[in-house]
Write an enzyme that holds these catalytic residues in place. Structure first.
Site, PDB file in Angstrom:
ATOM      1  N   SER A  33       0.860  -1.175   0.000  1.00 14.19           N
ATOM      2  CA  SER A  33       0.000   0.000   0.000  1.00 14.19           C
ATOM      3  C   SER A  33       0.897   1.225   0.000  1.00 14.19           C
ATOM      4  O   SER A  33       2.077   1.152   0.374  1.00 14.19           O
ATOM      5  CB  SER A  33      -0.882   0.007   1.248  1.00 14.19           C
ATOM      6  OG  SER A  33      -1.493   1.265   1.464  1.00 14.19           O
ATOM      7  N   TYR A  54      -2.515  -1.425  10.107  1.00 11.98           N
ATOM      8  CA  TYR A  54      -2.469  -1.611   8.650  1.00 11.98           C
ATOM      9  C   TYR A  54      -1.083  -1.250   8.120  1.00 11.98           C
ATOM     10  O   TYR A  54      -0.489  -2.012   7.344  1.00 11.98           O
ATOM     11  CB  TYR A  54      -3.543  -0.734   8.014  1.00 11.98           C
ATOM     12  CG  TYR A  54      -3.640  -0.843   6.517  1.00 11.98           C
ATOM     13  CD1 TYR A  54      -4.313  -1.902   5.913  1.00 11.98           C
ATOM     14  CD2 TYR A  54      -3.084   0.135   5.689  1.00 11.98           C
ATOM     15  CE1 TYR A  54      -4.417  -1.999   4.539  1.00 11.98           C
ATOM     16  CE2 TYR A  54      -3.188   0.055   4.310  1.00 11.98           C
ATOM     17  CZ  TYR A  54      -3.853  -1.014   3.736  1.00 11.98           C
ATOM     18  OH  TYR A  54      -3.960  -1.098   2.372  1.00 11.98           O
TER      19      TYR A  54
END
Length: 267
Positions: free
Chosen positions: A138, A151
């Site tokens: 990401s 995350y």
């Protein structure tokens, strides 16, 4: 260059979102594809719609990933391209996270990739023509933000794993190549991640968030197919990084500048 046409590919998290977009682009480029997902109903429907094979998997479970690898090889006759893409993305401040929250995020986002690398890397290396392994991280792996603690930790881990693997494969003159996919804002259903959190894990501080409602209007959103196209081009070029939003470099550069300044202060 890695070849896609005529190759055999496995994509986890392939029932929807970026995984589906990747699978569709791989199929469009001539690959035969197995999509794997924990959502069996969506998996079956997507496989019918895009012309892929479907195998259920829970990437957090190493036995399930082993079974996926065995079944995929049986269905396809071998595997050439593996995309470790499955992931979840609910948000919470660090102080609100339970230990069960941490375990779930890391089990899916980081250990899911570890399990995929562990199972498929030896199979790719055994191919006479090598293969290609993709891990989805990401932009949070390069530029963390508040609320993304668990995350970001998971995606930083995926980035580190991929970069080390690339160095080791090149050092060994391996015919296996690796790519780190770092998506920005892509239209997916990641805002519905908590439905997959194990029911017995107790209370959670995590919340599903539709980030599209909290971002400025000039943020560029792309479709999963567009992300899939960017990745396929990176696979064809044997690129280590596949970046969906190059205009976000300034956020990465700010972090790099702060690190550089810290090194210079010490010097």
């Amino acid at each position: 260059m890695t070849t896609i046409n005529g190759r055999r590919a496995v994509v986890t998290g392939g029932a929807s979102g970026i995984g589906r977009g990747i699978a569709e682009e791989l199929i469009g480029d001539g690959a035969e594809v197995v999509i794997a997902d924990i959502d069996e109903a969506a998996l079956a429907a997507t496989a019918r719609e895009i012309g892929a094979h479907a195998i259920a998997v829970d990437v957090a479970d190493p036995h399930s990933v082993h079974a996926l690898a065995e079944q995929a090889e049986a269905v396809l006759g071998g595997v050439d391209i593996v995309v470790n893409n499955a992931g979840v993305g609910p948000l919470a401040p660090l102080e609100d996270l339970t230990l069960a929250d941490w375990r779930w995020i890391l089990d899916v986002n980081l250990y899911g990739v570890i399990h995929g690398v562990h199972e498929f890397l030896p199979r790719l290396k055994a191919n006479s023509h090598g293969g290609h392994l993709v891990n989805t991280a990401s932009m949070a792996a390069f530029s963390p933000a508040p609320g993304l603690g668990a995350y970001a930790v998971s995606k930083y881990g995926v980035a580190a794993l991929t970069e080390v693997l690339d160095l080791e494969l090149r050092q060994a003159n391996s015919d296996v190549r690796v790519t780190l996919l770092a998506p920005g804002t892509v239209t997916t259903n990641i805002k519905e991640s908590l439905r997959h959190r194990p029911a017995g894990d107790g209370e959670t501080g995590l919340r599903d968030v539709d980030i599209s409602k909290g971002l400025a209007g000039d943020v560029r959103w792309i479709t999963p197919r567009e992300a899939g196209r960017i990745l396929c081009d990176a696979i064809l070029g044997n690129d280590l990084y596949a970046i969906t939003h190059p205009e976000w470099w300034h956020m990465v550069d700010e972090r790099q500048a702060a690190i550089r300044q810290a090194f210079h202060r010490v010097g």
